[in-house]
Write an enzyme that holds these catalytic residues in place. Structure first.
Site, PDB file in Angstrom:
ATOM      1  N   ARG A   1       0.796  -1.233   0.134  1.00 22.42           N
ATOM      2  CA  ARG A   1       0.082  -0.015  -0.031  1.00 22.42           C
ATOM      3  C   ARG A   1       0.805   1.170  -0.107  1.00 22.42           C
ATOM      4  NH1 ARG A   1      -4.613   0.154   4.374  1.00 22.42           N
ATOM      5  NH2 ARG A   1      -2.955   0.705   5.847  1.00 22.42           N
TER       6      ARG A   1
ATOM      7  N   LYS B   1      -2.720   6.524   1.669  1.00 24.38           N
ATOM      8  CA  LYS B   1      -2.583   6.985   2.996  1.00 24.38           C
ATOM      9  C   LYS B   1      -1.710   7.871   3.267  1.00 24.38           C
ATOM     10  CE  LYS B   1      -2.752   4.299   7.357  1.00 24.38           C
ATOM     11  NZ  LYS B   1      -3.870   4.966   8.118  1.00 24.38           N
TER      12      LYS B   1
ATOM     13  N   GLU C   1     -16.471   6.237   4.374  1.00 18.47           N
ATOM     14  CA  GLU C   1     -15.854   5.524   5.531  1.00 18.47           C
ATOM     15  C   GLU C   1     -15.721   6.611   6.820  1.00 18.47           C
ATOM     16  OE1 GLU C   1     -11.412   4.864   4.803  1.00 18.47           O
ATOM     17  OE2 GLU C   1     -11.573   6.177   3.296  1.00 18.47           O
TER      18      GLU C   1
HETATM   19  N1  PMP Z   1      -9.764   4.088   6.384  1.00 19.41           N
HETATM   20  C1  PMP Z   1      -8.904   5.069   6.821  1.00 19.41           C
HETATM   21  C2  PMP Z   1      -8.975   6.546   6.375  1.00 19.41           C
HETATM   22  C3  PMP Z   1      -7.582   4.836   7.688  1.00 19.41           C
HETATM   23  O1  PMP Z   1      -6.843   5.699   7.985  1.00 19.41           O
HETATM   24  C4  PMP Z   1      -7.624   3.411   7.852  1.00 19.41           C
HETATM   25  C5  PMP Z   1      -6.321   3.166   9.017  1.00 19.41           C
HETATM   26  N2  PMP Z   1      -5.292   2.668   8.093  1.00 19.41           N
HETATM   27  C6  PMP Z   1      -8.641   2.425   7.353  1.00 19.41           C
HETATM   28  C7  PMP Z   1      -9.523   2.889   6.615  1.00 19.41           C
HETATM   29  C8  PMP Z   1      -8.387   1.031   7.952  1.00 19.41           C
HETATM   30  O2  PMP Z   1      -7.066   0.505   7.289  1.00 19.41           O
HETATM   31  P1  PMP Z   1      -6.366  -0.814   7.758  1.00 19.41           P
HETATM   32  O3  PMP Z   1      -7.379  -1.745   7.949  1.00 19.41           O
HETATM   33  O4  PMP Z   1      -5.347  -1.227   6.957  1.00 19.41           O
HETATM   34  O5  PMP Z   1      -5.887  -0.087   9.155  1.00 19.41           O
END
Ligand code: PMP
Length: 387
Positions: A132, A234, A270
């Site tokens: 990622r 991210k 989200e």
């Molecule tokens: N959405 C956002 C905006 C985030 O910052 C995160 C945290 N990384 C997630 C979703 C969840 O991602 P992950 O399951 O890879 O931690």
């Protein structure tokens, strides 16, 4: 002695040719020379003895400074080299660094758990975080470490800070890899130098509610992402812009905000730091990722676990109408794990959902965490063991 052993292992992994990604292409770096960590002579910190400073029963999601961080530089030629463990502490940056002026930066988040039985630690799918970061780096015009470099740095950071990994069942060591444009630049352009840095802190539950269900507020005015923007990667630049909406929601007693798509203001995307799932009649749905939603690693893992457990899972547009009719809602993320949602408020109406022992989210939480904590066999090959 321990320090020498550690450096030897760094040596053998890195001196035999480094591979790194720039803009999707792979390069073979020339041999690099490692300098000694600045932390020479601090071996006693590396013991795994119980850390008397910590109150393991009351861990939240706050920063506890640990002993070491891993730092690796990438210069103008695009090669990441010279990875080493430094004492955890402040870093020096030019006031003109790309990350400070133009937000050229990415971060990642993953967790290490202490084994319940025997020595060692467990990492959950670190190569997914590495990949990622590579995708995000391409979007942000940065070179990225290879998957091996990333995973190695994470492992070294855990081992160097092992006294900070909470006892099994009390929490985890949250690991935060950063990739930043550390070189100085004045005109808007990619920075001439990049730094990859990994630090870690012991954590417990993310929301102040602990394991209790959370209450979310749907935000209509602030959008987290727009089509063609950077919502799907991210980058650090996605987080400060949501603080205002998050603070507003928290001041009204909500745990977090749910964001709507910026075009129709109708489809759920989200929360500020986690993905969203709904359950209706035993069918699980989650918004599909189309560039405005972060493709969470927990999201991907939950989809796979749910399907393996016989659930139908649909990645699709999830509208506010779907939310009104849902039986259950839950959020997923590295920090929040699987968090049941007890209510969602939209334009003054509060919609309530099932929570508790017999829910789909509880079953998926158990399935996921028992793999992450090493309580069941890792049939899917998701765990990296470190000793
Ligand atoms: N959405 C956002 C905006 C985030 O910052 C995160 C945290 N990384 C997630 C979703 C969840 O991602 P992950 O399951 O890879 O931690």
């Amino acid at each position: 002695m321990m320090l020498r052993k550690l450096l030897n292992s760094v040596d053998s992994q890195f001196l035999n040719g480094l591979k790194l990604q720039i803009g999707g292409s792979s390069y073979l770096a020339s041999r690099s020379v490692f300098s000694l960590p600045e932390a020479v002579g601090l071996d006693s910190d590396r013991s795994d003895e119980e850390n008397g400073e910590m109150d393991w029963d009351n861990l939240g999601f706050a920063l506890t400074p640990t002993d070491y961080m891993y730092v690796m530089k990438c210069s103008r030629d695009g090669y990441f080299t010279h990875g080493k463990l430094n004492r955890y502490g402040n870093i020096e940056l030019s006031p003109s660094a790309g990350v400070l002026n133009y937000g050229q930066g990415l971060f990642e988040g993953l967790k290490a758990y202490r084994r319940a039985k025997g020595a060692g630690f467990l990492l959950f799918r670190p190569e997914e975080n590495a990949k990622r970061m590579q995708v995000g780096a391409e979007r942000m015009c940065m070179p990225a470490p290879s998957v091996d470099q990333f995973t190695h740095a994470v492992e070294q950071t855990v081992l160097a800070n092992k006294r900070w990994v909470p006892p099994s069942g009390k929490g985890s060591l949250y690991i935060r890899p950063l990739l930043i444009g550390s070189g100085a630049i004045l005109g808007l352009a990619p920075a001439p130098e990049y730094t990859f840095l990994v630090y870690a802190a012991p954590v417990g539950t993310y929301f102040k509610e602990g394991m209790a269900p959370i209450n979310l507020l749907i935000e209509r005015e602030t959008h987290r992402a727009t089509p063609g923007g950077t919502g799907g990667v991210k980058t650090i630049a996605n987080y400060a812009p949501v603080l205002q909406a998050q603070m507003r929601a928290k001041s009204k007693g909500f745990s977090d905000v749910l964001y709507l798509d910026s075009v129709n203001k109708r489809y759920l995307e989200e929360a500020s730091s986690c993905n969203l799932f709904i359950v209706k009649g035993g069918v699980i749905s989650t918004p599909y990722t189309n560039g405005t939603i972060l493709p969470g690693i927990t999201r991907k893992s939950i989809i796979e676990l749910a399907r393996n457990n016989g659930y139908q899972v649909s990645e699709r547009l999830v509208s506010i109408d779907d939310l009104r009719e849902a039986d259950e809602v839950f959020c997923t993320g590295t920090a929040v794990v699987v968090s049941p949602v007890s209510s969602i408020t939209y334009q003054g109406h509060r919609y309530r959902y099932r929570t508790g022992e017999e829910t789909v989210s509880k079953k998926l939480y158990e399935a996921l965490t028992s793999i992450q904590m090493g309580l069941v066999e890792d049939k899917l090959g998701w765990i990296v063991n470190i000793n």
